[in-house]
Design a protein around this motif. Sequence first.
Motif, PDB file in Angstrom:
ATOM      1  N   THR A  26       0.828  -1.215   0.000  1.00 34.14           N
ATOM      2  CA  THR A  26       0.000   0.000   0.000  1.00 34.14           C
ATOM      3  C   THR A  26       0.858   1.259   0.000  1.00 34.14           C
ATOM      4  N   SER A  27       2.022   1.198   0.633  1.00 34.66           N
ATOM      5  CA  SER A  27       2.932   2.351   0.600  1.00 34.66           C
ATOM      6  C   SER A  27       3.406   2.614  -0.826  1.00 34.66           C
ATOM      7  N   GLU A  28       3.702   1.551  -1.555  1.00 34.92           N
ATOM      8  CA  GLU A  28       4.128   1.697  -2.948  1.00 34.92           C
ATOM      9  C   GLU A  28       2.980   2.219  -3.815  1.00 34.92           C
ATOM     10  N   ILE A  29       1.786   1.718  -3.584  1.00 40.59           N
ATOM     11  CA  ILE A  29       0.612   2.193  -4.317  1.00 40.59           C
ATOM     12  C   ILE A  29       0.415   3.689  -4.062  1.00 40.59           C
ATOM     13  N   ASP A  30       0.476   4.066  -2.805  1.00 37.38           N
ATOM     14  CA  ASP A  30       0.268   5.470  -2.448  1.00 37.38           C
ATOM     15  C   ASP A  30       1.304   6.380  -3.084  1.00 37.38           C
ATOM     16  N   GLN A  31       2.549   5.944  -3.131  1.00 32.31           N
ATOM     17  CA  GLN A  31       3.581   6.766  -3.751  1.00 32.31           C
ATOM     18  C   GLN A  31       3.310   6.932  -5.242  1.00 32.31           C
ATOM     19  N   SER A  32       2.845   5.879  -5.883  1.00 24.94           N
ATOM     20  CA  SER A  32       2.496   5.963  -7.307  1.00 24.94           C
ATOM     21  C   SER A  32       1.346   6.933  -7.531  1.00 24.94           C
ATOM     22  N   ILE A  33       0.342   6.850  -6.679  1.00 26.11           N
ATOM     23  CA  ILE A  33      -0.805   7.757  -6.783  1.00 26.11           C
ATOM     24  C   ILE A  33      -0.356   9.198  -6.594  1.00 26.11           C
ATOM     25  N   LEU A  34       0.442   9.445  -5.572  1.00 22.17           N
ATOM     26  CA  LEU A  34       0.923  10.802  -5.315  1.00 22.17           C
ATOM     27  C   LEU A  34       1.765  11.340  -6.468  1.00 22.17           C
ATOM     28  N   ASN A  35       2.562  10.466  -7.092  1.00 21.13           N
ATOM     29  CA  ASN A  35       3.369  10.895  -8.234  1.00 21.13           C
ATOM     30  C   ASN A  35       2.490  11.387  -9.376  1.00 21.13           C
ATOM     31  N   VAL A  36       1.383  10.711  -9.626  1.00 24.15           N
ATOM     32  CA  VAL A  36       0.462  11.140 -10.684  1.00 24.15           C
ATOM     33  C   VAL A  36      -0.258  12.414 -10.261  1.00 24.15           C
ATOM     34  N   LEU A  37      -0.785  12.443  -9.049  1.00 23.90           N
ATOM     35  CA  LEU A  37      -1.561  13.600  -8.587  1.00 23.90           C
ATOM     36  C   LEU A  37      -0.715  14.859  -8.471  1.00 23.90           C
ATOM     37  N   GLU A  38       0.576  14.700  -8.261  1.00 27.05           N
ATOM     38  CA  GLU A  38       1.483  15.855  -8.163  1.00 27.05           C
ATOM     39  C   GLU A  38       1.591  16.596  -9.492  1.00 27.05           C
ATOM     40  N   LYS A  39       1.296  15.930 -10.581  1.00 27.35           N
ATOM     41  CA  LYS A  39       1.382  16.529 -11.922  1.00 27.35           C
ATOM     42  C   LYS A  39       0.228  17.482 -12.232  1.00 27.35           C
ATOM     43  N   TYR A  40      -0.842  17.415 -11.458  1.00 26.71           N
ATOM     44  CA  TYR A  40      -2.054  18.177 -11.757  1.00 26.71           C
ATOM     45  C   TYR A  40      -2.386  19.156 -10.642  1.00 26.71           C
ATOM     46  N   THR A  41      -2.961  20.288 -11.056  1.00 20.68           N
ATOM     47  CA  THR A  41      -3.378  21.307 -10.099  1.00 20.68           C
ATOM     48  C   THR A  41      -4.878  21.560 -10.237  1.00 20.68           C
ATOM     49  N   ILE A  42      -5.396  22.322  -9.301  1.00 22.05           N
ATOM     50  CA  ILE A  42      -6.798  22.729  -9.387  1.00 22.05           C
ATOM     51  C   ILE A  42      -7.018  23.539 -10.664  1.00 22.05           C
ATOM     52  N   GLN A  43      -6.040  24.343 -11.043  1.00 21.07           N
ATOM     53  CA  GLN A  43      -6.175  25.118 -12.286  1.00 21.07           C
ATOM     54  C   GLN A  43      -6.295  24.197 -13.500  1.00 21.07           C
ATOM     55  N   ASP A  44      -5.589  23.096 -13.498  1.00 20.82           N
ATOM     56  CA  ASP A  44      -5.722  22.127 -14.594  1.00 20.82           C
ATOM     57  C   ASP A  44      -7.160  21.620 -14.693  1.00 20.82           C
ATOM     58  N   LEU A  45      -7.770  21.347 -13.553  1.00 23.09           N
ATOM     59  CA  LEU A  45      -9.164  20.879 -13.551  1.00 23.09           C
ATOM     60  C   LEU A  45     -10.105  21.979 -14.032  1.00 23.09           C
ATOM     61  N   VAL A  46      -9.848  23.212 -13.598  1.00 25.49           N
ATOM     62  CA  VAL A  46     -10.650  24.343 -14.062  1.00 25.49           C
ATOM     63  C   VAL A  46     -10.559  24.432 -15.586  1.00 25.49           C
ATOM     64  N   ASN A  47      -9.348  24.375 -16.112  1.00 28.34           N
ATOM     65  CA  ASN A  47      -9.149  24.475 -17.557  1.00 28.34           C
ATOM     66  C   ASN A  47      -9.878  23.359 -18.301  1.00 28.34           C
ATOM     67  N   ARG A  48      -9.781  22.172 -17.777  1.00 27.31           N
ATOM     68  CA  ARG A  48     -10.421  21.023 -18.444  1.00 27.31           C
ATOM     69  C   ARG A  48     -11.937  21.120 -18.403  1.00 27.31           C
ATOM     70  N   THR A  49     -12.489  21.617 -17.301  1.00 22.53           N
ATOM     71  CA  THR A  49     -13.949  21.760 -17.251  1.00 22.53           C
ATOM     72  C   THR A  49     -14.422  22.872 -18.173  1.00 22.53           C
ATOM     73  N   CYS A  50     -13.614  23.912 -18.344  1.00 19.68           N
ATOM     74  CA  CYS A  50     -13.972  24.996 -19.261  1.00 19.68           C
ATOM     75  C   CYS A  50     -13.942  24.517 -20.710  1.00 19.68           C
ATOM     76  N   GLU A  51     -13.035  23.622 -21.034  1.00 19.66           N
ATOM     77  CA  GLU A  51     -12.960  23.074 -22.391  1.00 19.66           C
ATOM     78  C   GLU A  51     -14.229  22.303 -22.744  1.00 19.66           C
ATOM     79  N   LEU A  52     -14.893  21.768 -21.729  1.00 19.62           N
ATOM     80  CA  LEU A  52     -16.104  20.965 -21.971  1.00 19.62           C
ATOM     81  C   LEU A  52     -17.363  21.821 -22.086  1.00 19.62           C
ATOM     82  N   ASP A  53     -17.245  23.126 -21.807  1.00 21.90           N
ATOM     83  CA  ASP A  53     -18.421  24.022 -21.901  1.00 21.90           C
ATOM     84  C   ASP A  53     -18.800  24.294 -23.331  1.00 21.90           C
TER      85      ASP A  53
END
Length: 153
Positions: free
Chosen positions: A126-153
Amino acid sequence: MEEQQISKKQPKACPSTYKTFSLSLQALVILAKHSSLCPSSDIAQDIQSEATLLRRILSVLSRENIIETREGREGGYRLSKRPEEITLAEVYAALHIDEARCVSMTEATGENPFGLKMKAVMYDITSEIDQSILNVLEKYTIQDLVNRTCELD
């Protein structure tokens, strides 16, 4: 009787689940799109969530300095920093979702010698899984989500 009264006054903890993580990200995107304070009732309506659960989530995010809160009639919530500075990993870590998964996986092991060995193995995995998840999530910000939701409008 006195102990019962004390426990009633303590707020329920925010559940550490992926649903909580999703709701928190949605709330943060809404806050990123608002230039002023946003009441929890407006956020709950926008994401179609139970207001009580959302306020518990927002309370955790506030304690972790991801958002700011202002109480009162004119109160509400806002991001504590720019949306491009808040990573999804920071939100994930604030909600302690990794701990919840690890605990639930290791609770299934017994306290016998084999169960204790399996608990140690499960913890490593589970520690290895969590580190993998954090590595992916570290690449994205709230602004990235904002941008992606705006693209869908």
